[in-house]
Design an enzyme around this catalytic site. Sequence first.
Site, PDB file in Angstrom:
ATOM      1  N   PHE A  14       0.827  -1.206   0.000  1.00  0.00           N
ATOM      2  CA  PHE A  14       0.000   0.000   0.000  1.00  0.00           C
ATOM      3  C   PHE A  14       0.874   1.275   0.000  1.00  0.00           C
ATOM      4  CE2 PHE A  14      -1.747   2.763   3.578  1.00  0.00           C
ATOM      5  CZ  PHE A  14      -2.369   3.662   2.725  1.00  0.00           C
ATOM      6  N   GLY A  39       1.570  -7.585  -0.621  1.00  0.00           N
ATOM      7  CA  GLY A  39       1.679  -6.702  -1.794  1.00  0.00           C
ATOM      8  C   GLY A  39       1.083  -7.348  -3.030  1.00  0.00           C
ATOM      9  N   ASP A  55      12.331 -12.645  -0.529  1.00  0.00           N
ATOM     10  CA  ASP A  55      11.923 -12.479   0.867  1.00  0.00           C
ATOM     11  C   ASP A  55      13.152 -12.017   1.653  1.00  0.00           C
ATOM     12  OD1 ASP A  55      11.305 -12.991   3.631  1.00  0.00           O
ATOM     13  OD2 ASP A  55       9.622 -14.195   2.914  1.00  0.00           O
ATOM     14  N   ILE A  60      20.499 -11.501   0.940  1.00  0.00           N
ATOM     15  CA  ILE A  60      20.363 -10.936  -0.401  1.00  0.00           C
ATOM     16  C   ILE A  60      21.640 -10.205  -0.793  1.00  0.00           C
ATOM     17  CG2 ILE A  60      19.219  -8.898   0.599  1.00  0.00           C
ATOM     18  CD1 ILE A  60      17.771  -8.731  -2.144  1.00  0.00           C
ATOM     19  N   TYR A 143       5.123  -7.715  16.034  1.00  0.00           N
ATOM     20  CA  TYR A 143       5.203  -6.495  15.235  1.00  0.00           C
ATOM     21  C   TYR A 143       5.938  -5.397  16.011  1.00  0.00           C
ATOM     22  CZ  TYR A 143       3.573  -2.673  12.200  1.00  0.00           C
ATOM     23  OH  TYR A 143       3.504  -1.601  11.342  1.00  0.00           O
ATOM     24  N   LYS A 147       9.835  -4.222  15.444  1.00  0.00           N
ATOM     25  CA  LYS A 147      10.111  -2.862  14.957  1.00  0.00           C
ATOM     26  C   LYS A 147      11.096  -2.168  15.898  1.00  0.00           C
ATOM     27  CE  LYS A 147       7.324  -2.255  11.294  1.00  0.00           C
ATOM     28  NZ  LYS A 147       7.845  -2.028   9.940  1.00  0.00           N
ATOM     29  N   THR A 173      -1.910   5.143   8.790  1.00  0.00           N
ATOM     30  CA  THR A 173      -1.980   5.759   7.461  1.00  0.00           C
ATOM     31  C   THR A 173      -2.981   4.986   6.610  1.00  0.00           C
ATOM     32  OG1 THR A 173       0.278   6.543   7.662  1.00  0.00           O
ATOM     33  CG2 THR A 173      -0.568   6.313   5.431  1.00  0.00           C
TER      34      THR A 173
END
Length: 318
Positions: A14, A39, A55, A60, A143, A147, A173
């Site tokens: 989003f 997504g 992921d 990466i 969560y 964070k 948001t």
Amino acid sequence: MDNKKILVVGGAGFIGSHLVEKLLKQGNEVVVLDNFSSGRPENLKGLDVRVIYHDIIDKITLSGFDQIYHLASLASPVFYQKYPVETALSNSVGTYNLLVEAQKHKSRILFTSTSEIYGDPLEHPQKETYWGNVNSIGIRSCYDESKRLGETLMMDFYREYGVEIRIARIFNTYGPRMRSDDGRVIPNFINQALTNKPITIYGTGRQTRSFCYVDDLVEGLIRLMNSDYVGPVNLGNPKEMTVLELAQMIKKLTNSKSKIVFKKLPKDDPTKRRPNINVAKKILKWRPKKDLKGGLKETIKYFTSVSVIKTNIKATKQ
Ligand code: NAD
Ligand code: UDP
């Protein structure tokens, strides 16, 4: 015009897709990295971006980017409580994996943290200096605690290795491109109102939130990335309202016949939430412009024009 090479991790989501759109408009070259758990490819329709399917919980190797925006995490309580382990790892291990690459290539990296790091706040409104009131073992901790660890890693890579970091603490948001099955309050209420189904208030509806329109938020993220400010910055709209007031407003704006009904309040649901945005005002010369009524009208228009999502989300790392 700008011409930076920018990676948006979580760019198919989003907020990420709005950010990508704006960065492209400014003349940047943009690459999206996403695992498409929440997504969707349609969010990037018509945008000139290369997409890497990956992921971030897995290691990466990136080529050099000038800037990396890290938005990759499930963000809806319904989604992150379905995949708590993947969420915890995206914000901790995932953030670490990106920081390693940022260090290697001298990229500047911005982490999207959250107002949730304040937990059920004992200080109101919340300033960046407030340390928070968080349950480390609750159903939201995958969560908010991850964070918090993400923020810690960002600060430690800055202090230990000199990586250029930025931290945005985003408050609720909303806007077009949220999923109809997202489960967060605004998409829920709008979709219920548009179909004349009961509008489900959890608890008494006296809990408060402060809602920021996505365009304002994206402007804040870009200003923060391009500022010199190291340390967390609250980005959100300080206009606070109760969930009941929100339900009534959405019902009116949609001319809905829906009844307002009251359901059980989820565990650890914060009672109040409102940002103090003095740092953003001073450092970024930023403040939100769109009022809630205007933003809701845009969002209602969006949900009227798209079909309901029927596929379930699936976090790829298990
Ligand atoms: P969203 O779910 O729409 O977007 C998250 C994106 O990250 C999705 O495209 C998803 O597929 C991707 N993703 C998730 N885990 C991943 C992984 N392990 N590897 C690669 N990609 C992954 O959510 P959003 O509302 O756009 O939120 C974006 C970011 O902003 C999140 O980090 C969220 O925590 C943060 N944030 C959002 C809000 C809000 O109100 N929307 C508030 C505070 C913080
Ligand atoms: N909420 C609600 N009905 C819904 C969805 C959410 O009353 O259908 C409430 C939820 O309990 C919370 C507030 O709305 O008090 C905001 O919830 P959301 O999931 O959007 O965000 P967060 O709790 O993470 O701020």
